[in-house]
Scaffold this active site. Structure first.
Site, PDB file in Angstrom:
ATOM      1  N   LEU A 155     -18.350  -1.277   2.171  1.00 11.16           N
ATOM      2  CA  LEU A 155     -19.123  -0.192   1.543  1.00 11.16           C
ATOM      3  C   LEU A 155     -18.956  -0.203   0.033  1.00 11.16           C
ATOM      4  O   LEU A 155     -19.288   0.773  -0.646  1.00 11.16           O
ATOM      5  CB  LEU A 155     -18.710   1.161   2.129  1.00 11.16           C
ATOM      6  CG  LEU A 155     -18.999   1.349   3.614  1.00 11.16           C
ATOM      7  CD1 LEU A 155     -18.595   2.751   4.078  1.00 11.16           C
ATOM      8  CD2 LEU A 155     -20.473   1.089   3.930  1.00 11.16           C
ATOM      9  N   SER A 208     -21.854   3.926   0.673  1.00 14.88           N
ATOM     10  CA  SER A 208     -21.638   4.928   1.720  1.00 14.88           C
ATOM     11  C   SER A 208     -22.822   5.871   1.883  1.00 14.88           C
ATOM     12  O   SER A 208     -23.003   6.486   2.932  1.00 14.88           O
ATOM     13  CB  SER A 208     -20.394   5.760   1.400  1.00 14.88           C
ATOM     14  OG  SER A 208     -20.625   6.565   0.242  1.00 14.88           O
ATOM     15  N   ARG A 266     -16.414   0.019  -2.029  1.00 13.55           N
ATOM     16  CA  ARG A 266     -15.563   1.101  -2.555  1.00 13.55           C
ATOM     17  C   ARG A 266     -16.242   2.464  -2.519  1.00 13.55           C
ATOM     18  O   ARG A 266     -15.936   3.346  -3.318  1.00 13.55           O
ATOM     19  CB  ARG A 266     -15.132   0.797  -3.992  1.00 13.55           C
ATOM     20  CG  ARG A 266     -14.785  -0.634  -4.294  1.00 13.55           C
ATOM     21  CD  ARG A 266     -13.537  -1.073  -3.596  1.00 13.55           C
ATOM     22  NE  ARG A 266     -13.176  -2.441  -3.978  1.00 13.55           N
ATOM     23  CZ  ARG A 266     -12.077  -3.057  -3.595  1.00 13.55           C
ATOM     24  NH1 ARG A 266     -11.222  -2.444  -2.808  1.00 13.55           N
ATOM     25  NH2 ARG A 266     -11.824  -4.283  -3.975  1.00 13.55           N
ATOM     26  N   GLY A 267     -17.195   2.639  -1.630  1.00 13.89           N
ATOM     27  CA  GLY A 267     -17.890   3.918  -1.497  1.00 13.89           C
ATOM     28  C   GLY A 267     -19.300   3.921  -2.049  1.00 13.89           C
ATOM     29  O   GLY A 267     -20.080   4.828  -1.739  1.00 13.89           O
ATOM     30  N   TYR A 285       0.854  -1.183   0.000  1.00  8.93           N
ATOM     31  CA  TYR A 285       0.000   0.000   0.000  1.00  8.93           C
ATOM     32  C   TYR A 285       0.893   1.238   0.000  1.00  8.93           C
ATOM     33  O   TYR A 285       1.597   1.506   0.978  1.00  8.93           O
ATOM     34  CB  TYR A 285      -0.897   0.043   1.231  1.00  8.93           C
ATOM     35  CG  TYR A 285      -1.974  -1.011   1.296  1.00  8.93           C
ATOM     36  CD1 TYR A 285      -2.281  -1.825   0.211  1.00  8.93           C
ATOM     37  CD2 TYR A 285      -2.717  -1.179   2.464  1.00  8.93           C
ATOM     38  CE1 TYR A 285      -3.274  -2.778   0.292  1.00  8.93           C
ATOM     39  CE2 TYR A 285      -3.729  -2.133   2.546  1.00  8.93           C
ATOM     40  CZ  TYR A 285      -3.992  -2.927   1.462  1.00  8.93           C
ATOM     41  OH  TYR A 285      -4.993  -3.871   1.554  1.00  8.93           O
TER      42      TYR A 285
END
Length: 336
Positions: free
Chosen positions: A211, A217, A213-214, A59
């Site tokens: 979520l 959300s 990847r959003g 990362y």
């Protein structure tokens, strides 16, 4: 913030907070992030009782581990269960090498040495290969991790994105704490064979992408423009046509959330946590306000009526588009 409870991560893993923090977005793949806000978010999570922090040595090509190491200087190391993935290889321009993950016995020890240094610690709580390499027997990888566990450099052995057969072979070599895999209302694949195998073997599940990847959300703007460095710019679920269909599902979920006085993301997180005592959702909050919203999911109790409403709003296999592009799905042992 609410008080975060704990649950056991399988029969062989540590006891961790019911919600964990995934730190990837603080360094990589989701557009620019603010380092100071990231550290403040890590501190806020730990102070709220989040004990599980997930990262990968790739990362940000090591940046994420160094970031977590900086944050831990101001907190007690023993209060945090650090989970680290290794094996995925990067390029100097920030890309990913197309070759299969290097999870050889030699790589286990080499990559571990760098992670310990970047994190500023003398042990890692859960160490796991990021992906299966079909050319390297899982027995070799787990055997090398077992050596490092016996030497005190790691405390638990985990896996990531592998299927039932690989789980069984790995568990025959050493106790496995947990499998990390994408699991959400929009990604229900693990329910077919993987979760039953985990329960049979006493292995926990840390769920990333809760979520989606959003998407789940409740904050996603359908007109949002994504940079080429943002993973979602290439994700099938965010492409024209698929995005609109998926946001209609999110709209239905939002109506359920409004009925019970919660946010869309809180319901999505609480649903994952409600799927079993050995399942721990990871939230990828990069800011304190998003963290606070996510952690409030622990206060939600989803009764059978609400769970049925959620299932009706987002039925299994209703997502438009796969969770990864075809070439990436083909590399996942969990999809075979």
């Amino acid at each position: 913030m609410p008080t975060i409870g704990t649950r056991p991560l399988g029969a062989h893993g540590p006891r961790v907070s019911v919600i964990g923090l995934g730190a990837m977005g603080m360094s990589d793949l989701y557009g620019p992030a603010d380092e100071q806000e990231s550290i403040a978010t890590l501190h806020a999570a730990i102070d709220a009782g989040v004990t599980l922090v997930d990262t990968g040595d790739f990362y940000g090509s090591g940046h994420n581990e160094m970031l977590i190491g900086r944050a831990l200087k101001d907190r007690r190391r023993e209060d945090v269960v650090i989970s680290v993935k290794f094996g995925t290889r990067r390029t100097p321009d920030g890309g990913f090498q197309p070759a299969a993950a290097d999870v050889s016995a030699a790589a286990v020890k080499d990559r571990l040495a760098y992670s310990l240094r970047r994190l500023g610690t003398d042990y890692i709580d859960i160490y796991r290969p990021s992906r299966l390499n079909p050319q390297i027997p899982i027995e070799d990888t787990v055997g090398a991790m077992l050596e490092m566990q016996q030497a005190g450099y790691i405390r638990h052995i985990g896996l990531s994105e592998v299927g039932p057969d690989t789980l069984r072979r790995a568990a025959a070599v050493a106790p496995i704490s947990d499998l990390q895999i994408e699991y959400s209302l929009l990604s229900r694949g693990p329910e077919r064979a993987i979760i039953p195998t985990l329960r049979e073997l006493g292995i926990g599940l840390t769920a990333y992408g809760v979520l989606s990847r959003g998407l789940l959300s409740g904050h996603w703007d359908p007109d949002r423009k994504l940079s080429g460095g943002d993973f979602r710019a290439h994700s099938p679920r965010f492409q024209d046509g698929n995005l609109e269909a998926n946001l209609r599902l999110v709209g239905a979920l939002t109506r359920v959330a409004e009925r019970i006085g919660a946010t869309t993301s809180q319901v999505a997180i609480a649903w994952v946590a409600a799927q079993g005592e050995g399942i721990v959702p990871l939230v990828g909050a990069r800011r304190r306000d998003r963290l606070a919203e996510s952690l409030a999911a622990v206060d939600l109790t989803l009764d059978q009526e609400t769970l049925a409403e959620i299932e009706a709003a987002v039925p299994a296999d209703a997502a438009a588009g796969e969770r990864y592009a075809a070439q990436h799905l083909a590399m996942l042992d969990s999809e075979k």
